[in-house]
Design a protein around this motif. Structure first.
Motif, PDB file in Angstrom:
ATOM      1  N   ARG A 126       0.853  -1.184   0.000  1.00 24.32           N
ATOM      2  CA  ARG A 126       0.000   0.000   0.000  1.00 24.32           C
ATOM      3  C   ARG A 126       0.887   1.230   0.000  1.00 24.32           C
ATOM      4  O   ARG A 126       1.823   1.352   0.795  1.00 24.32           O
ATOM      5  N   TRP A 127       0.574   2.163  -0.894  1.00 21.12           N
ATOM      6  CA  TRP A 127       1.408   3.341  -1.089  1.00 21.12           C
ATOM      7  C   TRP A 127       0.737   4.580  -0.500  1.00 21.12           C
ATOM      8  O   TRP A 127      -0.492   4.689  -0.479  1.00 21.12           O
ATOM      9  N   LEU A 170       1.613   2.460   9.034  1.00 20.63           N
ATOM     10  CA  LEU A 170       0.971   3.774   9.026  1.00 20.63           C
ATOM     11  C   LEU A 170      -0.480   3.716   8.574  1.00 20.63           C
ATOM     12  O   LEU A 170      -1.129   4.749   8.447  1.00 20.63           O
ATOM     13  N   SER A 171      -1.015   2.533   8.328  1.00 25.69           N
ATOM     14  CA  SER A 171      -2.317   2.441   7.672  1.00 25.69           C
ATOM     15  C   SER A 171      -3.472   2.943   8.536  1.00 25.69           C
ATOM     16  O   SER A 171      -4.550   3.236   8.019  1.00 25.69           O
ATOM     17  N   ARG A 172      -3.270   3.064   9.845  1.00 26.94           N
ATOM     18  CA  ARG A 172      -4.343   3.597  10.698  1.00 26.94           C
ATOM     19  C   ARG A 172      -4.463   5.116  10.578  1.00 26.94           C
ATOM     20  O   ARG A 172      -5.464   5.693  11.004  1.00 26.94           O
ATOM     21  N   LEU A 173      -3.444   5.755  10.043  1.00 31.05           N
ATOM     22  CA  LEU A 173      -3.494   7.205   9.896  1.00 31.05           C
ATOM     23  C   LEU A 173      -4.428   7.589   8.759  1.00 31.05           C
ATOM     24  O   LEU A 173      -4.516   6.897   7.742  1.00 31.05           O
ATOM     25  N   ARG A 174      -5.131   8.712   8.926  1.00 35.02           N
ATOM     26  CA  ARG A 174      -6.009   9.241   7.879  1.00 35.02           C
ATOM     27  C   ARG A 174      -5.322  10.457   7.281  1.00 35.02           C
ATOM     28  O   ARG A 174      -5.274  11.528   7.880  1.00 35.02           O
ATOM     29  N   LEU A 175      -4.758  10.270   6.097  1.00 37.05           N
ATOM     30  CA  LEU A 175      -3.932  11.294   5.470  1.00 37.05           C
ATOM     31  C   LEU A 175      -4.769  12.177   4.556  1.00 37.05           C
ATOM     32  O   LEU A 175      -5.499  11.686   3.685  1.00 37.05           O
ATOM     33  N   ARG A 176      -4.667  13.488   4.752  1.00 37.77           N
ATOM     34  CA  ARG A 176      -5.410  14.443   3.933  1.00 37.77           C
ATOM     35  C   ARG A 176      -4.487  15.565   3.513  1.00 37.77           C
ATOM     36  O   ARG A 176      -3.533  15.896   4.209  1.00 37.77           O
TER      37      ARG A 176
END
Length: 315
Positions: free
Chosen positions: A12-13, A78-84
């Motif tokens: 996952r990128w 880092l997949s739990r982070l919600r990146l915006r």
């Protein structure tokens, strides 16, 4: 557009993890600390020497998009982070109007997101801090700065530059819980060190850090700026790094810190604080045809994200 070293469908990128506008409609505030908001501030009208940092934010994000959602070095997902992505904070040729707009924009951000600011020259940290103080007036804010320079000169009207923001922000910010790591530029007198420490700032040069050890220095910085406060802002001037890691900056530093020293410190600070924010400044892509400086900055951002993700995991 990101450039990936490999194409692997099992990975996952970050480039595919950005939440779009549709995910943000009626989006609950991420009070758990998982929401990370990237803001770009392409401003270099106050750069102290060689301009070009207005191109820094896009270069850093292009590199970051080629990273996966796993910080291999820190063994952290880092997949739990919600990146915006917020996009650009608008800048103009009017320096002070731009500073006011930066502070106002930050003051109006949703309270639950962790902001990451990509600059831009280091003068923007003054309005960033002013905005953060207005955004959460109930929080005591600590500050940890990685920089080769004190940035505490008295400003001269009409000749503003990025070398006096630590002086000007003292109008609204109490430096008793501030830390400066990596100070070593040979352009000061002893009075600068004395004034900084008299104000309560914990100053450590690269020599100090080598003598005490990185882990002990970071633990001391956390005791000084994180434990007595409710939140910490981390400001990274890329010239804190030795020039081999950051040639593309206004004033390259031949004798700075290593990339792994700063990356490890940022990770530990980010996972120690209940609330944190970050700025990375002085990345000037036109001064670095190799792209190494933007790579270094992206790795530092990655370590901040890993620290926040590790805190979520610990919680």
């Amino acid at each position: 557009m990101s450039t990936r070293v490999v194409e692997d469908s099992a990975v996952r990128w970050i480039s595919g993890a950005w939440e779009g506008p549709e995910e943000n409609q009626d989006r609950p505030v991420a009070e758990d600390g998982a929401g990370i908001l990237f803001l770009e501030i392409p401003f270099d009208h106050a750069v102290s020497h060689r301009p070009g940092t207005r191109f820094g934010p896009s270069a850093i994000l292009a590199v970051l998009d080629g990273f996966s959602l796993y910080c291999t070095d820190k063994r952290t997902d880092l997949s739990r982070l919600r990146l915006r992505r917020f996009g650009d904070i608008e800048v103009t040729n009017d320096i002070h109007a731009t500073y006011r707009h930066i502070a106002e924009t930050i003051a109006g951000l949703a309270p639950g997101d962790t902001p990451v600011f990509l600059g831009g020259d280091h003068s923007i940290t003054d309005p960033i801090l002013r905005g953060l103080l207005r955004r959460h007036p109930d929080r005591k804010l600590g500050l940890i700065v990685f920089d080769a320079h004190f940035d505490s000169r008295s400003p001269v009207p009409g000749k503003e530059h990025s070398g006096h923001w630590m002086h000007t922000v003292a109008e609204v910010f109490d430096h008793r819980h501030s830390v400066q790591l990596g100070i070593d530029a040979p352009i000061y007198s002893g009075a600068y060190m004395e004034l900084a420490e008299a104000a309560g700032i914990m100053v450590r040069t690269p020599w100090d850090i080598r003598r005490a050890g990185l882990a002990a220095t970071v633990a001391e910085a956390i005791r000084h700026a994180v434990e007595p406060t409710d939140a910490v802002h981390v400001s990274i001037d890329i010239d804190c790094l030795s020039a081999g890691f950051a040639p593309g900056t206004s004033v390259p530093n031949a004798a700075g810190l290593t990339l792994w020293e700063v990356a490890d410190a940022v990770f530990e600070i980010a996972r120690s604080a209940a609330h944190a924010s970050l700025d990375i400044v002085e990345v000037s892509p036109p001064l670095d045809c190799s792209g190494i400086t933007a790579q270094s900055a992206a790795h530092l951002a990655m370590n901040f994200l890993a620290g926040r993700a590790a805190r979520l995991r610990k919680g």
